[in-house]
Scaffold this motif. Structure first.
Motif, short mmCIF file in Angstrom:
data_model
loop_
_atom_site.label_atom_id
_atom_site.label_comp_id
_atom_site.label_asym_id
_atom_site.label_seq_id
_atom_site.Cartn_x
_atom_site.Cartn_y
_atom_site.Cartn_z
N PRO A 75 0.79 -1.26 0.14
CA PRO A 75 0.05 -0.05 -0.06
C PRO A 75 0.83 1.43 0.00
O PRO A 75 0.49 2.58 -0.62
N ALA A 76 1.94 1.18 0.59
CA ALA A 76 2.89 2.29 0.63
C ALA A 76 3.25 2.84 -0.58
O ALA A 76 3.36 3.96 -1.23
N TYR A 77 3.77 1.85 -1.44
CA TYR A 77 4.25 1.97 -2.82
C TYR A 77 3.05 2.48 -3.70
O TYR A 77 3.10 3.25 -4.41
N GLY A 78 1.71 1.84 -3.22
CA GLY A 78 0.56 2.40 -3.95
C GLY A 78 0.17 3.66 -3.68
O GLY A 78 -0.30 4.50 -4.77
N GLU A 79 0.37 4.09 -2.56
CA GLU A 79 0.12 5.61 -2.21
C GLU A 79 0.80 6.61 -3.07
O GLU A 79 0.73 7.48 -3.73
N TYR A 80 2.36 6.15 -3.33
CA TYR A 80 3.15 6.96 -4.01
C TYR A 80 2.74 6.94 -5.56
O TYR A 80 2.64 7.93 -6.36
N LEU A 81 2.59 5.78 -6.15
CA LEU A 81 1.95 5.60 -7.37
C LEU A 81 0.47 6.46 -7.65
O LEU A 81 0.53 7.04 -8.68
N ALA A 82 -0.31 6.22 -6.91
CA ALA A 82 -1.62 6.88 -6.77
C ALA A 82 -1.64 8.59 -7.21
O ALA A 82 -2.52 9.02 -7.77
N SER A 83 -0.53 9.21 -6.72
CA SER A 83 -0.61 10.67 -6.71
C SER A 83 -0.71 10.91 -8.36
O SER A 83 -1.42 11.60 -8.73
N GLU A 84 -0.32 9.84 -9.08
CA GLU A 84 -0.50 10.42 -10.68
C GLU A 84 -2.13 10.17 -11.21
O GLU A 84 -2.60 10.92 -11.85
N CYS A 85 -2.66 9.11 -10.32
CA CYS A 85 -4.04 8.75 -10.73
C CYS A 85 -4.94 10.11 -10.29
O CYS A 85 -5.86 10.46 -11.12
N PHE A 86 -4.63 10.59 -8.98
CA PHE A 86 -5.35 11.87 -8.69
C PHE A 86 -5.25 13.08 -9.38
O PHE A 86 -5.80 14.33 -9.16
N THR A 87 -4.48 13.05 -10.11
CA THR A 87 -4.56 14.34 -11.32
C THR A 87 -5.81 14.26 -11.90
O THR A 87 -5.97 15.44 -12.09
N CYS A 88 -6.26 13.38 -12.16
CA CYS A 88 -7.55 13.41 -12.94
C CYS A 88 -8.58 12.84 -12.02
O CYS A 88 -9.99 13.35 -11.92
N HIS A 89 -8.48 11.74 -11.35
CA HIS A 89 -9.59 10.97 -10.61
C HIS A 89 -10.01 11.88 -8.96
O HIS A 89 -8.74 12.08 -8.75
N SER A 90 -10.96 11.89 -8.82
CA SER A 90 -11.29 12.62 -7.74
C SER A 90 -10.71 11.75 -6.41
O SER A 90 -10.71 10.48 -6.52
N LYS A 91 -10.20 12.37 -5.40
CA LYS A 91 -9.57 11.94 -4.48
C LYS A 91 -10.58 11.42 -3.14
O LYS A 91 -10.49 10.53 -2.40
N ASP A 92 -11.96 11.99 -3.21
CA ASP A 92 -12.88 11.70 -2.45
C ASP A 92 -13.89 10.60 -2.80
O ASP A 92 -15.05 10.55 -2.04
N GLY A 93 -13.81 10.38 -4.01
CA GLY A 93 -14.62 9.45 -4.53
C GLY A 93 -15.96 9.71 -5.05
O GLY A 93 -16.78 9.10 -5.61
N SER A 94 -16.02 11.20 -5.38
CA SER A 94 -17.07 11.87 -5.87
C SER A 94 -16.88 11.79 -7.64
O SER A 94 -15.69 11.52 -7.99
N ASP A 95 -17.97 11.43 -8.16
CA ASP A 95 -17.90 11.37 -9.66
C ASP A 95 -17.84 13.04 -10.43
O ASP A 95 -18.87 13.65 -10.52
N ASN A 96 -16.64 13.18 -10.77
CA ASN A 96 -16.27 14.63 -11.49
C ASN A 96 -16.37 14.58 -12.86
O ASN A 96 -15.76 15.54 -13.67
N GLY A 97 -17.05 13.34 -13.46
CA GLY A 97 -17.21 13.24 -14.90
C GLY A 97 -15.99 12.33 -15.23
O GLY A 97 -15.96 11.85 -16.44
N ILE A 98 -15.20 11.96 -14.58
CA ILE A 98 -14.18 10.82 -14.63
C ILE A 98 -14.52 9.76 -13.32
O ILE A 98 -14.68 10.15 -12.36
N SER A 99 -14.61 8.60 -13.85
CA SER A 99 -14.84 7.55 -12.63
C SER A 99 -14.15 7.57 -11.39
O SER A 99 -12.91 7.73 -11.65
N PRO A 100 -14.85 7.63 -10.37
CA PRO A 100 -14.15 7.49 -9.02
C PRO A 100 -13.36 6.02 -8.94
O PRO A 100 -13.77 4.93 -9.29
N ILE A 101 -12.27 6.08 -8.54
CA ILE A 101 -11.41 4.81 -8.38
C ILE A 101 -11.18 4.34 -6.75
O ILE A 101 -10.33 3.37 -6.61
N ILE A 102 -11.65 4.85 -5.91
CA ILE A 102 -11.17 4.46 -4.65
C ILE A 102 -12.29 3.54 -4.01
O ILE A 102 -13.44 3.72 -4.27
N GLY A 103 -11.89 2.52 -3.14
CA GLY A 103 -12.82 1.94 -2.43
C GLY A 103 -13.23 0.70 -3.05
O GLY A 103 -13.95 -0.09 -2.45
#
Lengths: 420, 248
Positions: B171-199
């Protein structure tokens, strides 16, 4: 011929395991009779003989001594191949694989006695019979035409003398004359075939008779690779080819072979050459054997066994199998699956899950080729298309040239695969 | 995201999960048949027939006619006024095949956000299979037009290696990698027009990325991103993103 240890053991195991393989119980080798020496028949004969290493006795019945492939016969019409290069003999199948080649017509099948009767009167017993007779024409499908008119208006849809005749007629056309084609309704052998033929006739005429015209009378609103052909005709033969579909009477055509006329929805067209490709059905031997349902012979997709007789397999154009187009490639592909099923049934050899494929290349001009292909799998109901591809319109010339050359490579490979 | 039903890729996998063929000793193959057209007739009448017509006499009505549907680009039928969203989906490469139709019919708005088709979706995978088998009969036959669309669902056109599904991501490695995802995907799981990816359940996430990696699921950016990720990285992202929960 010797039976090696593997096959001897295989056969022994099969005797125990496989019911209904009586030939194995005795000393006699099981017998497979194949009717038709084209891409289906020649391939299945070769694969059964090759892979059973002599443990199965294979007889191939084919009337002609020299077989001309339908595929690439259009390139001969275009002047890109000579006729000799698409003719093949059965010498290797006899010499290398020990197949009994019988040049004769099959005229009878006794399904109870499991025998085939030939025109000469000989009777061939079989354990499995493979019918791969290609196509026959439906009588009356083009009003005014029957086979007795094939010298005036050739079909050239079984290659050989008919193809030669059509080519001679094209070459003898008067300057600015008209070549007409009556295209067939679905389903028929080689879906892109008539349109490749038009391309090749145009290619030939462009060189020897550039003001000549080509008219295609077609009962179908749509045909395979339609956009690719139309683009190719525009690129290479602009103004030469006219396609008349059903909206303009292409489905209401009558021919008058003596007068060299094509009557389209009442309107008379004078033509110089007329290539009539009638509607098609399975080879007559399928009716004789009683394995037709309507115009085609339904088969079990995984083994190509007739739905009406498990000891008979039907391959290639004559089979109603589902989604595969009627093509030499398809017949060759089905033949390998069929050969495996036969060895499995007669020797107990291992059968793998069947796989089918087809690719149809078409030449639009010299060094301009397009292709369409797909893979298929057997479901209980039919051979079903799973995935496929087709050339794109607007492809660069080098891609098209590569496709064209690829087809030539394929020709060498498949004819090797058929004739050994 | 809790139930598998929310994730179209996973649902599709379930729907076509019987694709693997069984080979019996007598050489007969039993395999996925892709639905029963007769049963599909009833599904069509009940679910679609009010707005859509199909058959030789069919014309456009409230919805476009469905002849020649398979292999057709979305929103491309002449003479029908589509929503902007549907036209754009077609321009972006959406072509109607078993797989895309299955996803669309299951949940239309998840595939074409903004479609005018007011249909809730058909959750029953078997009914969709029958419906599609019924509709397939009204498009070109590959026997006659070899390039016509397949008549059998290809099934999941990709496979996720078992070893990858079982991989324990860091998960620690994942956290680092996920920073790239959150450039587009919302961090709080809301649908901003781009599918949420958390949980997401980690397995669902791995399958979804493999679907992009193999081009089975279409999206130029996600296909590119997924191809740049190795198995260990995908596992790490799956492990990390699963730990995040949408805020309510």
């Amino acid at each position: 011929m010797t039976i090696n240890r593997r096959h001897f053991l295989g056969a022994a195991a099969a005797t125990a395991a496989v019911a209904g393989a009586p030939a194995i119980a005795g000393q006699a080798k099981p017998k497979v009779v194949v009717i038709g020496g084209g891409p289906g028949g020649a391939t299945v004969a070769r694969y059964v003989a090759k892979d059973s290493k002599g443990a199965i006795d294979v007889t191939l019945v084919e009337p002609t001594r020299k077989y001309y492939t339908c595929f690439f016969s259009n390139l001969y019409l275009g002047g890109l191949r000579d006729l000799a290069s698409i003719g093949h003999t059965y010498g290797n199948l006899a010499a290398k694989y020990g197949i009994n080649i019988v040049h004769d017509y099959a005229v009878g099948v006794d399904r109870d006695k499991k025998t085939v009767t030939l025109a000469s009167g000989s009777v061939l017993p079989y354990d499995r019979l493979v019918l791969s007779p290609g196509i026959d024409f439906i009588k009356g499908s083009v009003p005014g035409w029957d086979v007795s008119a094939q010298n005036e208006m050739p079909h050239a849809y079984k290659a050989g003398s008919q193809t030669e005749l059509l080519r001679a007629q094209i070459d003898a056309m008067p300057k600015g004359g008209v070549f007409a084609m009556v295209a067939p309704p679905n389903p028929y052998r080689c879906p892109p075939g008539p349109y490749e033929r038009v391309s090749m006739v145009a290619f030939r005429l462009k060189q020897i008779n550039p003001t000549a015209k080509i008219m295609i009378f077609d009962p179908k609103p749509k045909f395979s690779k339609m956009a690719l052909f139309q683009e190719g005709w525009q690129n290479h033969y602009s103004g030469m080819i006219e396609w008349i579909g059903p909206d303009f009477g292409g489905d209401k055509v009558e021919v008058r072979p003596d007068a060299m006329e094509v009557v389209v929805d009442g309107e008379v067209n004078k033509v110089d050459v007329c290539n009539v490709i009638p509607a098609m059905r399975n080879g007559r031997i399928c009716d004789i054997a009683g394995v037709s349902d309507g115009r085609w012979s339904p088969v079990v997709p995984a083994t190509l066994q007739s739905r009406m007789d498990e000891n008979i397999h039907v391959l290639g154009d004559s089979a109603a199998q589902g989604d595969m187009p009627k093509s030499g490639f398809s017949a060759n592909s089905q033949a390998k699956v069929c050969a495996m099923a036969i060895r499995h049934a007669l020797l107990g050899d291992k059968a793998f899950p069947p796989k089918f494929a087809n690719t149809c290349w078409s030449a639009l001009a010299e060094c301009d080729g397009v292709k369409v292909g797909a893979t298929y799998k057997a479901t209980p109901e039919k051979i079903a298309k799973v995935t496929g591809f087709i050339s794109k319109t607007g492809e660069p010339a080098d891609v098209r040239c590569q496709t064209y050359k690829e087809a030539w490579g394929w020709y060498d490979s498949i004819t090797q695969d058929m004739f050994g | 995201m809790t139930g598998l039903g929310r994730n179209p890729v996973i649902t599709l996998l379930a729907a076509t999960g019987i694709v693997g063929s069984l080979f019996f000793a007598d050489g007969v193959v039993a395999s996925e048949t892709g639905g029963d057209p007769e049963k599909g007739t009833k599904v069509f009448a009940r679910e679609c027939g009010t707005c859509h017509k199909v058959g030789p006499e069919a014309r456009n009505g409230i919805g476009p006619h469905l002849n020649g549907l398979f292999g057709r680009r979305a929103g491309s039928l002449e003479g029908f006024r589509y929503s902007k969203a549907m036209r754009e989906a077609g321009e972006n490469g959406l072509v109607w095949e078993f797989e895309t139709l299955d996803l669309f019919i299951e949940n239309p708005r998840s595939v074409v956000k903004g479609t005018r088709m007011s249909y809730r979706g058909l959750k029953d995978a078997d009914k969709r299979r029958h419906l599609l088998a019924f509709l397939r009969q009204f498009s070109d036959n590959p026997r006659d037009i070899p390039e016509a669309a397949p008549t059998l669902p290809e099934g999941p056109g990709f496979q996720v290696p078992e070893s990858v599904l079982k991989m324990e991501g860091d998960p620690a490695y994942g956290e680092y990698l996920a920073s790239e995802c959150f450039t587009c995907h919302s961090k709080d799981g809301s649908d901003n027009g781009i599918s949420p990816i958390i949980g997401w359940p980690p397995e669902d996430f791995v399958v979804a990325l493999y679907a992009y990696k193999t081009g089975y699921r279409k999206h130029p950016v996600m296909e590119m991103i997924a191809r740049s990720l190795g198995d260990e990285e995908i596992a790490a992202l799956a492990a990390y993103l699963a730990t995040l929960q949408p805020s309510e």
